[in-house]
Write an enzyme that holds these catalytic residues in place. Structure first.
Site, PDB file in Angstrom:
ATOM      1  N   ASP A   4       2.181  17.133 -26.774  1.00 49.98           N
ATOM      2  CA  ASP A   4       1.643  18.495 -27.150  1.00 49.98           C
ATOM      3  C   ASP A   4       2.133  19.415 -26.211  1.00 49.98           C
ATOM      4  O   ASP A   4       2.225  20.613 -26.503  1.00 49.98           O
ATOM      5  CB  ASP A   4       0.248  18.450 -27.100  1.00 49.98           C
ATOM      6  CG  ASP A   4      -0.411  17.761 -28.351  1.00 49.98           C
ATOM      7  OD1 ASP A   4       0.253  17.534 -29.388  1.00 49.98           O
ATOM      8  OD2 ASP A   4      -1.624  17.218 -28.216  1.00 49.98           O
ATOM      9  N   ARG A  12       5.433  24.583 -25.376  1.00 50.65           N
ATOM     10  CA  ARG A  12       6.526  24.970 -24.965  1.00 50.65           C
ATOM     11  C   ARG A  12       7.406  25.741 -25.803  1.00 50.65           C
ATOM     12  O   ARG A  12       7.773  26.686 -25.792  1.00 50.65           O
ATOM     13  CB  ARG A  12       7.079  24.222 -23.847  1.00 50.65           C
ATOM     14  CG  ARG A  12       8.657  24.944 -23.318  1.00 50.65           C
ATOM     15  CD  ARG A  12       9.147  23.982 -22.448  1.00 50.65           C
ATOM     16  NE  ARG A  12      10.277  24.524 -21.831  1.00 50.65           N
ATOM     17  CZ  ARG A  12      11.886  24.371 -22.370  1.00 50.65           C
ATOM     18  NH1 ARG A  12      11.613  23.647 -23.270  1.00 50.65           N
ATOM     19  NH2 ARG A  12      12.730  24.786 -21.934  1.00 50.65           N
ATOM     20  N   ASN A  51      -3.780  27.434 -28.177  1.00 46.97           N
ATOM     21  CA  ASN A  51      -4.832  26.397 -28.202  1.00 46.97           C
ATOM     22  C   ASN A  51      -5.915  27.203 -27.706  1.00 46.97           C
ATOM     23  O   ASN A  51      -7.043  27.140 -28.231  1.00 46.97           O
ATOM     24  CB  ASN A  51      -4.551  25.306 -27.380  1.00 46.97           C
ATOM     25  CG  ASN A  51      -4.063  23.960 -28.004  1.00 46.97           C
ATOM     26  OD1 ASN A  51      -4.097  24.276 -29.211  1.00 46.97           O
ATOM     27  ND2 ASN A  51      -3.639  23.029 -27.424  1.00 46.97           N
ATOM     28  N   THR A  88      -9.435  20.821 -30.800  1.00 49.17           N
ATOM     29  CA  THR A  88      -9.275  19.155 -30.574  1.00 49.17           C
ATOM     30  C   THR A  88      -8.633  19.404 -29.241  1.00 49.17           C
ATOM     31  O   THR A  88      -8.620  18.003 -28.688  1.00 49.17           O
ATOM     32  CB  THR A  88      -8.401  18.466 -31.490  1.00 49.17           C
ATOM     33  OG1 THR A  88      -7.275  19.125 -31.768  1.00 49.17           O
ATOM     34  CG2 THR A  88      -9.313  18.499 -32.858  1.00 49.17           C
ATOM     35  N   SER A 112     -13.056  18.733 -25.397  1.00 54.45           N
ATOM     36  CA  SER A 112     -13.641  17.785 -24.168  1.00 54.45           C
ATOM     37  C   SER A 112     -14.832  18.682 -23.595  1.00 54.45           C
ATOM     38  O   SER A 112     -15.736  17.907 -22.957  1.00 54.45           O
ATOM     39  CB  SER A 112     -12.621  17.870 -23.196  1.00 54.45           C
ATOM     40  OG  SER A 112     -11.525  17.078 -23.532  1.00 54.45           O
TER      41      SER A 112
END
Length: 223
Positions: A24, A29, A98, A139, A144
């Protein structure tokens, strides 16, 4: 022999597709290179998790055949644009696929943040930080922190407090047109802003971070 490395915002100009071979982190990148040129991005997972990848290394042959035959579709993934302002320093502008996180810069101290949504105060948190995420990033770090899993096709923004010492510290799902403003309280400790864990900036007390939907999506290949 004969390979020419390319860098910078124009690295993917003229390409039909960008392959990201790795985990990931490699995919994120590659997104930095593919996004400015609006080139579709295909992830082949060589890492451990590979949430963002479309195929595993064992599927590489068939993936290449599908690309050559143009047997694929392209999804546009919502991104985030962020601006950070503070006295005595330049305005910081960045983006994320993200998440954008504002976290404490001192390990042993709690961070005090004031969070506004769409121009209205939501809450003041004593916390380790706050994560603003996209559905693609639901996700990742936000997950988390106790945030929901949101399908990539859903257009929404997520706000997830990290270890907040507060009665109201639930994750929030808002409209894609929403704007988050995170103010680092003047009397608190140093903060750190991270964009996808790749672009990291120090924020002094009093800094003001504005997060909204990104102007440019990331185009992701689906086989």
């Amino acid at each position: 022999p004969g390979v020419v490395p390319v860098t910078g915002l124009e690295a993917a100009e003229g390409a039909e597709i960008v392959f990201a071979l790795g985990g990931d982190g490699t995919f994120l990148r590659a997104a930095e290179l593919a996004r400015p040129a609006k080139v579709p991005l295909l992830g082949i997972n060589l890492g451990k998790v590979g949430f963002l990848a479309e195929a595993e290394i064992g599927d590489l042959d068939s993936a290449v055949r599908d690309v050559v035959a143009r047997n694929y579709t392209v999804d546009e993934r919502l991104t985030l644009d962020v601006t950070a302002e503070f006295d005595g320093g330049p305005t910081i502008e960045s983006w994320a696929l993200n998440e954008i996180s504002v976290e404490k810069g001192e390990r042993a101290q709690m961070l005090e943040l004031l969070v506004d949504v769409d121009g209205r105060p939501l809450s003041r948190y004593g916390c380790d930080g706050v994560v603003c995420a996209t559905p693609t990033g639901s996700t990742a770090y936000a997950f988390s922190g106790g945030g929901p899993v949101v399908w990539p096709e859903v257009e929404a923004l997520l706000l997830v407090p990290i270890s907040a010492h507060a009665l109201f510290s639930r994750p929030l799902v808002t409209a894609p047109t929403s704007t988050f403003v995170i103010t680092v309280e003047p009397f608190t400790t140093l903060a750190v802003m991270s964009c996808d864990g790749r672009r990291v900036y120090d924020l002094p007390p009093g800094a003001r971070v504005t997060v909204r939907r990104g102007a440019l999506p990331v185009r992701i290949v689906r086989l």
